[in-house]
Design an enzyme around this catalytic site. Structure first.
Site, PDB file in Angstrom:
ATOM      1  CG  ASP A  14      -7.864  10.303  20.556  1.00 60.99           C
ATOM      2  OD1 ASP A  14      -8.677   9.416  20.266  1.00 60.99           O
ATOM      3  OD2 ASP A  14      -6.639  10.113  20.597  1.00 60.99           O
ATOM      4  CB  THR A 127     -13.477   2.332   4.024  1.00 62.91           C
ATOM      5  OG1 THR A 127     -12.747   1.330   3.316  1.00 62.91           O
ATOM      6  CG2 THR A 127     -14.683   1.687   4.657  1.00 62.91           C
ATOM      7  CB  SER A 162     -13.706  -6.638   7.597  1.00 65.41           C
ATOM      8  OG  SER A 162     -13.787  -5.235   7.845  1.00 65.41           O
ATOM      9  CE1 TYR A 164     -13.102   0.929   9.738  1.00 63.86           C
ATOM     10  CE2 TYR A 164     -12.258  -0.366   7.908  1.00 63.86           C
ATOM     11  CZ  TYR A 164     -12.493   0.848   8.502  1.00 63.86           C
ATOM     12  OH  TYR A 164     -12.115   1.993   7.854  1.00 63.86           O
ATOM     13  CG  HIS A 165     -14.001  -2.702   5.302  1.00 62.84           C
ATOM     14  ND1 HIS A 165     -13.110  -3.600   5.816  1.00 62.84           N
ATOM     15  CD2 HIS A 165     -13.250  -1.782   4.631  1.00 62.84           C
ATOM     16  CE1 HIS A 165     -11.870  -3.259   5.463  1.00 62.84           C
ATOM     17  NE2 HIS A 165     -11.928  -2.154   4.744  1.00 62.84           N
ATOM     18  CE  LYS A 168     -14.796   3.864   8.869  1.00 57.86           C
ATOM     19  NZ  LYS A 168     -13.931   5.012   8.670  1.00 57.86           N
ATOM     20  CB  VAL A 194      -3.540   5.672   4.198  1.00 56.63           C
ATOM     21  CG1 VAL A 194      -2.529   6.801   4.314  1.00 56.63           C
ATOM     22  CG2 VAL A 194      -4.929   6.236   3.928  1.00 56.63           C
ATOM     23  CB  THR A 236       2.892 -11.391   4.396  1.00 63.74           C
ATOM     24  OG1 THR A 236       2.631  -9.985   4.620  1.00 63.74           O
ATOM     25  CG2 THR A 236       3.886 -11.885   5.416  1.00 63.74           C
TER      26      THR A 236
HETATM   27  N1  USQ Z   1      -2.820  -7.874   2.205  1.00 64.27           N
HETATM   28  C1  USQ Z   1      -1.822  -8.776   1.825  1.00 64.27           C
HETATM   29  N2  USQ Z   1      -0.783  -8.955   2.670  1.00 64.27           N
HETATM   30  C2  USQ Z   1      -0.650  -8.284   3.858  1.00 64.27           C
HETATM   31  C3  USQ Z   1      -1.661  -7.368   4.226  1.00 64.27           C
HETATM   32  C4  USQ Z   1      -2.735  -7.187   3.383  1.00 64.27           C
HETATM   33  O1  USQ Z   1      -1.900  -9.396   0.758  1.00 64.27           O
HETATM   34  O2  USQ Z   1       0.331  -8.503   4.565  1.00 64.27           O
HETATM   35  C5  USQ Z   1      -3.962  -7.619   1.298  1.00 64.27           C
HETATM   36  C6  USQ Z   1      -5.314  -7.798   1.961  1.00 64.27           C
HETATM   37  O3  USQ Z   1      -5.706  -9.142   1.936  1.00 64.27           O
HETATM   38  C7  USQ Z   1      -6.189  -6.860   1.134  1.00 64.27           C
HETATM   39  C8  USQ Z   1      -5.233  -5.751   0.713  1.00 64.27           C
HETATM   40  O4  USQ Z   1      -3.920  -6.261   0.909  1.00 64.27           O
HETATM   41  O5  USQ Z   1      -6.633  -7.507  -0.016  1.00 64.27           O
HETATM   42  C9  USQ Z   1      -5.403  -4.471   1.512  1.00 64.27           C
HETATM   43  O6  USQ Z   1      -5.312  -4.785   2.888  1.00 64.27           O
HETATM   44  P1  USQ Z   1      -4.957  -3.685   4.005  1.00 64.27           P
HETATM   45  O7  USQ Z   1      -4.749  -4.416   5.285  1.00 64.27           O
HETATM   46  O8  USQ Z   1      -3.888  -2.779   3.529  1.00 64.27           O
HETATM   47  O9  USQ Z   1      -6.274  -2.796   4.021  1.00 64.27           O
HETATM   48  P2  USQ Z   1      -7.727  -3.089   4.608  1.00 64.27           P
HETATM   49  O10 USQ Z   1      -7.792  -4.187   5.579  1.00 64.27           O
HETATM   50  O11 USQ Z   1      -8.609  -3.212   3.437  1.00 64.27           O
HETATM   51  O12 USQ Z   1      -8.047  -1.784   5.438  1.00 64.27           O
HETATM   52  C10 USQ Z   1      -7.324  -0.570   5.314  1.00 64.27           C
HETATM   53  C11 USQ Z   1      -7.521   0.277   6.553  1.00 64.27           C
HETATM   54  C12 USQ Z   1      -8.978   0.659   6.688  1.00 64.27           C
HETATM   55  C13 USQ Z   1      -9.435   1.316   5.419  1.00 64.27           C
HETATM   56  C14 USQ Z   1      -9.137   0.423   4.236  1.00 64.27           C
HETATM   57  C15 USQ Z   1      -9.463   1.021   2.934  1.00 64.27           C
HETATM   58  O13 USQ Z   1      -7.079  -0.400   7.708  1.00 64.27           O
HETATM   59  O14 USQ Z   1      -9.161   1.515   7.804  1.00 64.27           O
HETATM   60  O15 USQ Z   1     -10.808   1.538   5.515  1.00 64.27           O
HETATM   61  O16 USQ Z   1      -7.758   0.136   4.204  1.00 64.27           O
HETATM   62  S1  USQ Z   1     -10.092  -0.170   1.809  1.00 64.27           S
HETATM   63  O17 USQ Z   1      -9.278  -1.366   1.843  1.00 64.27           O
HETATM   64  O18 USQ Z   1     -10.100   0.402   0.493  1.00 64.27           O
HETATM   65  O19 USQ Z   1     -11.395  -0.490   2.289  1.00 64.27           O
END
Ligand code: USQ
Length: 366
Positions: A14, A127, A162, A164-165, A168, A194, A236
């Site tokens: 790391d 992801t 995004s 970031y995504h 991946k 998670v 939020t």
């Molecule tokens: N969201 C809200 N309110 C908040 C935060 C998030 O409504 O306060 C919504 C977002 O707009 C989104 C959903 O909740 O629609 C999930 O957001 P998140 O911030 O929990 O997750 P995300 O940004 O998608 O990313 C996280 C991890 C990332 C992983 C991903 C899996 O940070 O490393 O790859 O989850 S996934 O979302 O399935 O791609």
């Protein structure tokens, strides 16, 4: 820690990148955690097992090459990516760091494996966000297509929300290329967001707890809602709240990694597994946290705010996720009891909650 506790020889490499960008973004975690060297010492004292720690940068090939030459691992779990969607959308520098770090670390890892341990099983953290939210069922990585009377199998179409995504997606393509050309054995774990505050090994000593972020940049939605509930802030919900994702408990992320390590991909195989246990909309999450909060006497409000992201707020979502269940995954689901337990742990740290890092600071469109 889980692998070391089970008797495996483990090396952790790391460079503290996440810590650095967390600090630069003013996004300190809820629970302070000592650095990796110190954590490995604490773990050794508590569990009697050693974890070899190397402080180095995976984007520096020399570092990876030397580590692989020394360890010649049976398997490597690639967690060395900048993991935040919002961070990757926050500025030119953050976008460039995300591209440079995520692609170069994956590329170097591939070459270190080819050079020193070609049989090594690469487990890459992908992801679910790679797929986006298409209007058809999401398969596990691959799609059979019939076109003008002929059939073939391709990587499932991916369209991330995004940068970031999107890195991946690039990673998956890089790995798929070298699987085809050089017979690498690869498992790509398409993980959903998670949640969770602790793990079995972390229970040995509170200083071994996983990182727990609740700010808008590094915090995932469930962990954020738990902290907001404890702090008395309205949850939020971004926009209409119909955004649906596949979630999983941190205990299950560890279980999934363990299962795929025990059941490696074949040489020349890119195995893709969708890693989540239940699909929920943001509105459903907010309702669950409100319900669990009530059991602790918390008056949880829900406060929909304008969505800082560019994403569908009402969409079809039906991803297959049978691969890990077939390997033996036993899900820990998001019950009220589980949420209450997490809220109680968050309550222990309520004095450290900083209200000013809860509201979104990054907007996709600007
Ligand atoms: N969201 C809200 N309110 C908040 C935060 C998030 O409504 O306060 C919504 C977002 O707009 C989104 C959903 O909740 O629609 C999930 O957001 P998140 O911030 O929990 O997750 P995300 O940004 O998608 O990313 C996280 C991890 C990332 C992983 C991903 C899996 O940070 O490393 O790859 O989850 S996934 O979302 O399935 O791609």
């Amino acid at each position: 820690m889980q692998l070391a506790a089970a008797g495996h020889e483990v090396t952790a490499l790391d460079n503290y990148l996440r810590r650095q960008i967390v600090e630069a973004s003013n996004s300190e975690p809820l629970i302070e955690s000592p650095d990796l060297v110190e954590r490995s010492r604490i773990f050794e004292e508590a569990a009697g097992r050693t974890i070899d720690v190397v402080i180095g940068d995976c984007t520096d090939y020399q570092v990876l090459s030397e580590t692989f030459a020394r360890c010649r691992p049976d398997a490597v779990v690639h967690y060395a990516e900048q993991p935040s969607g919002p961070y990757s959308m926050s500025s030119f520098d953050a976008a460039r760091l995300t591209i440079n770090n995520n692609l170069n670390s994956t590329f170097n890892l591939i070459w270190a494996v080819l050079e020193h341990a070609p049989e090594c099983h690469i487990v890459k953290l992908g992801t679910m966000g790679e797929y986006g939210t298409p209007n058809i069922d999401i398969e596990e990585g691959w799609l059979d297509i019939e076109h003008k009377g002929r059939k073939d199998r391709f990587l499932y179409p991916r369209q991330a929300g995004s940068l970031y995504h999107t890195t991946k997606i690039f990673d998956t393509d890089l790995l798929w290329f070298y699987v085809r050309m050089r017979d690498l054995r690869v498992t790509d774990l398409m993980q959903g967001p998670v949640y969770g505050v602790t793990t079995t090994e972390a229970e040995l000593d509170p200083r071994l707890r996983p990182n727990f972020h609740y700010d808008d940049i590094f915090g995932t939605v469930v962990n954020r809602f738990l902290v907001q509930a404890v702090a008395g802030l309205p949850l939020t919900v971004y926009g209409a709240g119909g955004q649906t994702r596949g979630y999983l408990n941190i205990l299950d992320t560890l279980q999934c990694v363990d299962l795929v390590l025990q059941n490696p991909a074949e040489a020349g195989e890119l195995r893709i597994l969708n890693q989540f246990t239940e699909s929920l909309s943001v509105n459903e999450l907010a309702d669950r946290v409100r319900r669990a909060g009530r059991r602790l006497g918390l008056d949880v409000q829900i406060g929909a705010i304008s969505n800082p992201r560019k994403e569908a707020e009402d969409h079809y979502y039906n991803p297959v996720h049978t691969g890990l269940l077939d390997l033996g995954l036993k899900p820990h689901l998001m019950t009220d009891d589980v949420l209450v337990e997490m809220l109680q742990l968050v309550c222990e740290h309520r004095d450290r909650i900083r209200h000013e890092i809860v509201m979104p600071r990054v907007r996709w469109g600007t």
